[in-house]
Each structure stands twice: as structure tokens, then as C-alpha cells.
Design a protein around this motif. Structure first.
Motif, PDB file in Angstrom:
ATOM      1  N   PHE A  47      33.028  47.274  56.293  1.00  0.00           N
ATOM      2  CA  PHE A  47      33.151  48.259  55.220  1.00  0.00           C
ATOM      3  C   PHE A  47      33.849  47.601  54.034  1.00  0.00           C
ATOM      4  CE2 PHE A  47      35.631  51.274  52.758  1.00  0.00           C
ATOM      5  CZ  PHE A  47      34.615  52.120  52.341  1.00  0.00           C
ATOM      6  N   ILE A  48      33.306  47.832  52.851  1.00  0.00           N
ATOM      7  CA  ILE A  48      33.891  47.274  51.627  1.00  0.00           C
ATOM      8  C   ILE A  48      34.005  48.387  50.591  1.00  0.00           C
ATOM      9  CG2 ILE A  48      33.612  45.585  49.774  1.00  0.00           C
ATOM     10  CD1 ILE A  48      31.601  44.283  51.947  1.00  0.00           C
ATOM     11  N   ASP A  49      35.176  48.542  50.036  1.00  0.00           N
ATOM     12  CA  ASP A  49      35.379  49.505  48.960  1.00  0.00           C
ATOM     13  C   ASP A  49      35.334  48.722  47.643  1.00  0.00           C
ATOM     14  OD1 ASP A  49      36.136  51.411  47.132  1.00  0.00           O
ATOM     15  OD2 ASP A  49      37.775  52.204  48.372  1.00  0.00           O
ATOM     16  N   TYR A  50      34.147  48.634  47.070  1.00  0.00           N
ATOM     17  CA  TYR A  50      33.937  47.831  45.869  1.00  0.00           C
ATOM     18  C   TYR A  50      34.773  48.322  44.685  1.00  0.00           C
ATOM     19  CZ  TYR A  50      29.931  46.093  48.482  1.00  0.00           C
ATOM     20  OH  TYR A  50      29.150  45.531  49.435  1.00  0.00           O
ATOM     21  N   GLU A  51      35.052  49.611  44.659  1.00  0.00           N
ATOM     22  CA  GLU A  51      35.825  50.169  43.549  1.00  0.00           C
ATOM     23  C   GLU A  51      37.284  49.740  43.605  1.00  0.00           C
ATOM     24  OE1 GLU A  51      33.266  54.189  42.779  1.00  0.00           O
ATOM     25  OE2 GLU A  51      34.575  54.149  44.537  1.00  0.00           O
ATOM     26  N   VAL A  52      37.761  49.381  44.793  1.00  0.00           N
ATOM     27  CA  VAL A  52      39.153  48.952  44.972  1.00  0.00           C
ATOM     28  C   VAL A  52      39.266  47.427  45.042  1.00  0.00           C
ATOM     29  CG1 VAL A  52      41.137  49.049  46.560  1.00  0.00           C
ATOM     30  CG2 VAL A  52      39.781  51.102  46.124  1.00  0.00           C
ATOM     31  N   ILE A  53      38.213  46.775  45.527  1.00  0.00           N
ATOM     32  CA  ILE A  53      38.244  45.325  45.748  1.00  0.00           C
ATOM     33  C   ILE A  53      37.286  44.634  44.776  1.00  0.00           C
ATOM     34  CG2 ILE A  53      37.899  43.471  47.433  1.00  0.00           C
ATOM     35  CD1 ILE A  53      38.339  45.629  49.613  1.00  0.00           C
ATOM     36  N   PRO A  54      37.786  44.161  43.627  1.00  0.00           N
ATOM     37  CA  PRO A  54      36.907  43.488  42.675  1.00  0.00           C
ATOM     38  C   PRO A  54      36.535  42.060  43.097  1.00  0.00           C
ATOM     39  CG  PRO A  54      39.136  43.518  41.835  1.00  0.00           C
ATOM     40  CD  PRO A  54      39.140  44.327  43.102  1.00  0.00           C
ATOM     41  N   ASP A  55      37.171  41.551  44.139  1.00  0.00           N
ATOM     42  CA  ASP A  55      36.877  40.204  44.639  1.00  0.00           C
ATOM     43  C   ASP A  55      36.157  40.255  45.987  1.00  0.00           C
ATOM     44  OD1 ASP A  55      38.064  38.647  42.534  1.00  0.00           O
ATOM     45  OD2 ASP A  55      40.005  39.370  43.255  1.00  0.00           O
ATOM     46  N   SER A  56      35.220  41.191  46.137  1.00  0.00           N
ATOM     47  CA  SER A  56      34.537  41.353  47.419  1.00  0.00           C
ATOM     48  C   SER A  56      33.731  40.109  47.806  1.00  0.00           C
ATOM     49  CB  SER A  56      33.637  42.581  47.404  1.00  0.00           C
ATOM     50  OG  SER A  56      32.604  42.438  46.462  1.00  0.00           O
ATOM     51  N   ILE A  57      33.181  39.402  46.843  1.00  0.00           N
ATOM     52  CA  ILE A  57      32.402  38.199  47.146  1.00  0.00           C
ATOM     53  C   ILE A  57      33.303  37.139  47.778  1.00  0.00           C
ATOM     54  CG2 ILE A  57      31.051  36.309  46.140  1.00  0.00           C
ATOM     55  CD1 ILE A  57      30.202  38.410  43.971  1.00  0.00           C
ATOM     56  N   THR A  58      34.437  36.902  47.179  1.00  0.00           N
ATOM     57  CA  THR A  58      35.391  35.928  47.721  1.00  0.00           C
ATOM     58  C   THR A  58      35.904  36.378  49.084  1.00  0.00           C
ATOM     59  OG1 THR A  58      36.038  35.269  45.496  1.00  0.00           O
ATOM     60  CG2 THR A  58      37.588  34.759  47.279  1.00  0.00           C
ATOM     61  N   LYS A  59      36.221  37.657  49.213  1.00  0.00           N
ATOM     62  CA  LYS A  59      36.743  38.185  50.477  1.00  0.00           C
ATOM     63  C   LYS A  59      35.706  38.063  51.596  1.00  0.00           C
ATOM     64  CE  LYS A  59      38.777  42.166  52.678  1.00  0.00           C
ATOM     65  NZ  LYS A  59      39.254  43.495  52.631  1.00  0.00           N
ATOM     66  N   LEU A  60      34.470  38.456  51.327  1.00  0.00           N
ATOM     67  CA  LEU A  60      33.411  38.354  52.337  1.00  0.00           C
ATOM     68  C   LEU A  60      33.144  36.899  52.717  1.00  0.00           C
ATOM     69  CD1 LEU A  60      30.940  41.013  50.979  1.00  0.00           C
ATOM     70  CD2 LEU A  60      31.940  41.003  53.271  1.00  0.00           C
ATOM     71  N   SER A  61      33.081  36.042  51.720  1.00  0.00           N
ATOM     72  CA  SER A  61      32.823  34.622  51.984  1.00  0.00           C
ATOM     73  C   SER A  61      33.905  34.021  52.867  1.00  0.00           C
ATOM     74  CB  SER A  61      32.736  33.845  50.667  1.00  0.00           C
ATOM     75  OG  SER A  61      31.690  34.348  49.871  1.00  0.00           O
ATOM     76  N   GLU A  84      23.201  44.204  36.233  1.00  0.00           N
ATOM     77  CA  GLU A  84      24.327  45.051  35.845  1.00  0.00           C
ATOM     78  C   GLU A  84      24.715  45.947  37.007  1.00  0.00           C
ATOM     79  OE1 GLU A  84      22.446  48.687  33.455  1.00  0.00           O
ATOM     80  OE2 GLU A  84      22.099  46.752  32.487  1.00  0.00           O
ATOM     81  N   ARG A  85      25.986  46.351  36.999  1.00  0.00           N
ATOM     82  CA  ARG A  85      26.545  47.168  38.068  1.00  0.00           C
ATOM     83  C   ARG A  85      27.427  48.249  37.490  1.00  0.00           C
ATOM     84  NH1 ARG A  85      25.672  42.595  38.440  1.00  0.00           N
ATOM     85  NH2 ARG A  85      27.425  41.857  37.260  1.00  0.00           N
ATOM     86  N   SER A  86      27.587  49.324  38.228  1.00  0.00           N
ATOM     87  CA  SER A  86      28.464  50.409  37.781  1.00  0.00           C
ATOM     88  C   SER A  86      29.926  50.113  38.100  1.00  0.00           C
ATOM     89  CB  SER A  86      28.047  51.726  38.429  1.00  0.00           C
ATOM     90  OG  SER A  86      28.147  51.639  39.833  1.00  0.00           O
ATOM     91  N   VAL A  87      30.167  49.141  38.981  1.00  0.00           N
ATOM     92  CA  VAL A  87      31.525  48.766  39.390  1.00  0.00           C
ATOM     93  C   VAL A  87      31.695  47.271  39.129  1.00  0.00           C
ATOM     94  CG1 VAL A  87      33.109  48.569  41.340  1.00  0.00           C
ATOM     95  CG2 VAL A  87      31.639  50.568  41.140  1.00  0.00           C
ATOM     96  N   TYR A  88      32.761  46.904  38.459  1.00  0.00           N
ATOM     97  CA  TYR A  88      33.013  45.498  38.143  1.00  0.00           C
ATOM     98  C   TYR A  88      33.322  44.689  39.401  1.00  0.00           C
ATOM     99  CZ  TYR A  88      35.015  41.235  36.359  1.00  0.00           C
ATOM    100  OH  TYR A  88      35.268  39.916  36.130  1.00  0.00           O
ATOM    101  N   GLN A  89      32.756  43.494  39.490  1.00  0.00           N
ATOM    102  CA  GLN A  89      33.041  42.549  40.556  1.00  0.00           C
ATOM    103  C   GLN A  89      33.152  41.155  39.955  1.00  0.00           C
ATOM    104  OE1 GLN A  89      33.197  42.938  44.295  1.00  0.00           O
ATOM    105  NE2 GLN A  89      33.917  44.798  43.313  1.00  0.00           N
ATOM    106  N   ASN A  90      34.156  40.414  40.416  1.00  0.00           N
ATOM    107  CA  ASN A  90      34.327  39.026  39.983  1.00  0.00           C
ATOM    108  C   ASN A  90      33.313  38.142  40.699  1.00  0.00           C
ATOM    109  OD1 ASN A  90      36.654  39.402  38.305  1.00  0.00           O
ATOM    110  ND2 ASN A  90      37.849  39.679  40.169  1.00  0.00           N
ATOM    111  N   VAL A  91      32.740  37.210  39.961  1.00  0.00           N
ATOM    112  CA  VAL A  91      31.852  36.218  40.553  1.00  0.00           C
ATOM    113  C   VAL A  91      32.643  34.915  40.621  1.00  0.00           C
ATOM    114  CG1 VAL A  91      29.715  34.915  40.309  1.00  0.00           C
ATOM    115  CG2 VAL A  91      29.793  37.321  39.636  1.00  0.00           C
TER     116      VAL A  91
END
Length: 166
Positions: free
Chosen positions: A31-45, A86-93
Motif C-alpha cells: 500500500f502506498i499513500d502517494y498524497e503523503v509520500i512524494p518519494d514513492s519511487i525511491t521508497k519502492l525501489s 501529468e499527475r494529480s499528485v506530485y511525485q519526485n523522480v
């Protein structure tokens, strides 16, 4: 085979789709809360770096995250209506060390009113020099949600392609 299924924004892996994927291997679906975790890519990796993930599957917001996690982990990905442009929630790449992307099968629906398919196609066109190994399937009557019959069909095509590459 280890399958990382990453759900979309405010979503989860349905039991029906989990059962389909379990026919091919072990399924991880955090489970990932994208609205709370803007670094989901780094966290998942980081979370799945040592688990030998063979493939990544996801849709929408996770199609975006899965695209980049696939690059970091250097494994193929099946992405349904990925929110690449584009996305509705910001995420860092994050800065990714690999210059080339592994194989990606991308499924788009022309009736998607959440993720603009033309924007996704433009994103893919703009990245052809570093991410050239794409297979793109466009369904004229497909909306944002992926029906089970299309999910089954596209997973089977993807897994068949992956098995031929090994």
C-alpha cells in the motif's frame, strides 16, 4: 517469478486480479499513500531492491511510479493507462543511473478521462532515444478502469513476451 503490483492513487489490487497474477508467480502489492509520500519511487525501489523483482505491473498513478521503478530495478513493466505526462499528485523522480529502459508494455484507452492518452503517447515519443523498447496497445473503447478480460489478455501477452526473452 516475483511480481511487484503497484496500485494506483487511492486503489488496491483486487482479489480477482491478484488471483490472475498468482498464476504466474509470487505477488507483492504494497500500500502506498502517494498524497503523503512524494518519494514513492525511491521508497519502492529501495524496499524491493533485494527481493529480485522480475516484473512490475500497475496502472494510472502507479503506471508512472512503475515506469521509473522498472528503470531503477532494471526489470520489465506492464503499465495500464500510466500517468506519465501529468499527475494529480506530485511525485519526485529520482536520478536514475541507467541510461536505457527495460521493456515496457503499455496499454492505453482512448476513452480514459483521468489520464490523457495523447499526453502519454507524447511523453513516450519524447523519450524514444533513451527508452525505445516499448510495446503499445491502444483500445478505442477502453476507459480508465481496466476490465478483467483486458487485464487477463494483456498480462498473458506480457508474460509470454517475457518468457521468450529469457
Amino acid at each position: 517469478m516475483n511480481i511487484l503490483y503497484i496500485h494506483g492513487l487511492n486503489g488496491s489490487l483486487s482479489p480477482e486480479k491478484r488471483a490472475i497474477l498468482e498464476q504466474y508467480g509470487e505477488v507483492y502489492s504494497p500500500f502506498i499513500d502517494y498524497e503523503v509520500i512524494p518519494d514513492s519511487i525511491t521508497k519502492l525501489s529501495a524496499s524491493y531492491h533485494n527481493r529480485k523483482i522480475d516484473v512490475i505491473i500497475g496502472s494510472s498513478m502507479v503506471g508512472f511510479a512503475g515506469y521509473y521503478v522498472s528503470n531503477v530495478l532494471q526489470c520489465p513493466a506492464l503499465l495500464f493507462n500510466p500517468a506519465l505526462a501529468e499527475r494529480s499528485v506530485y511525485q519526485n523522480v529520482p536520478n536514475i543511473q541507467y541510461k536505457k529502459s527495460p521493456f515496457k508494455q503499455i496499454v492505453l484507452g482512448t476513452r480514459d478521462d483521468v489520464v490523457e492518452p495523447k499526453g502519454t503517447l507524447n511523453f513516450l515519443a519524447d523519450t524514444l532515444d533513451t527508452h525505445p523498447n516499448h510495446q503499445i496497445q491502444v483500445y478505442n473503447d477502453l476507459a480508465h478502469r481496466i476490465p478483467v478480460d483486458i487485464f487477463i489478455k494483456e498480462v498473458a501477452i506480457f508474460m509470454e513476451y517475457i518468457s521468450r526473452q529469457q
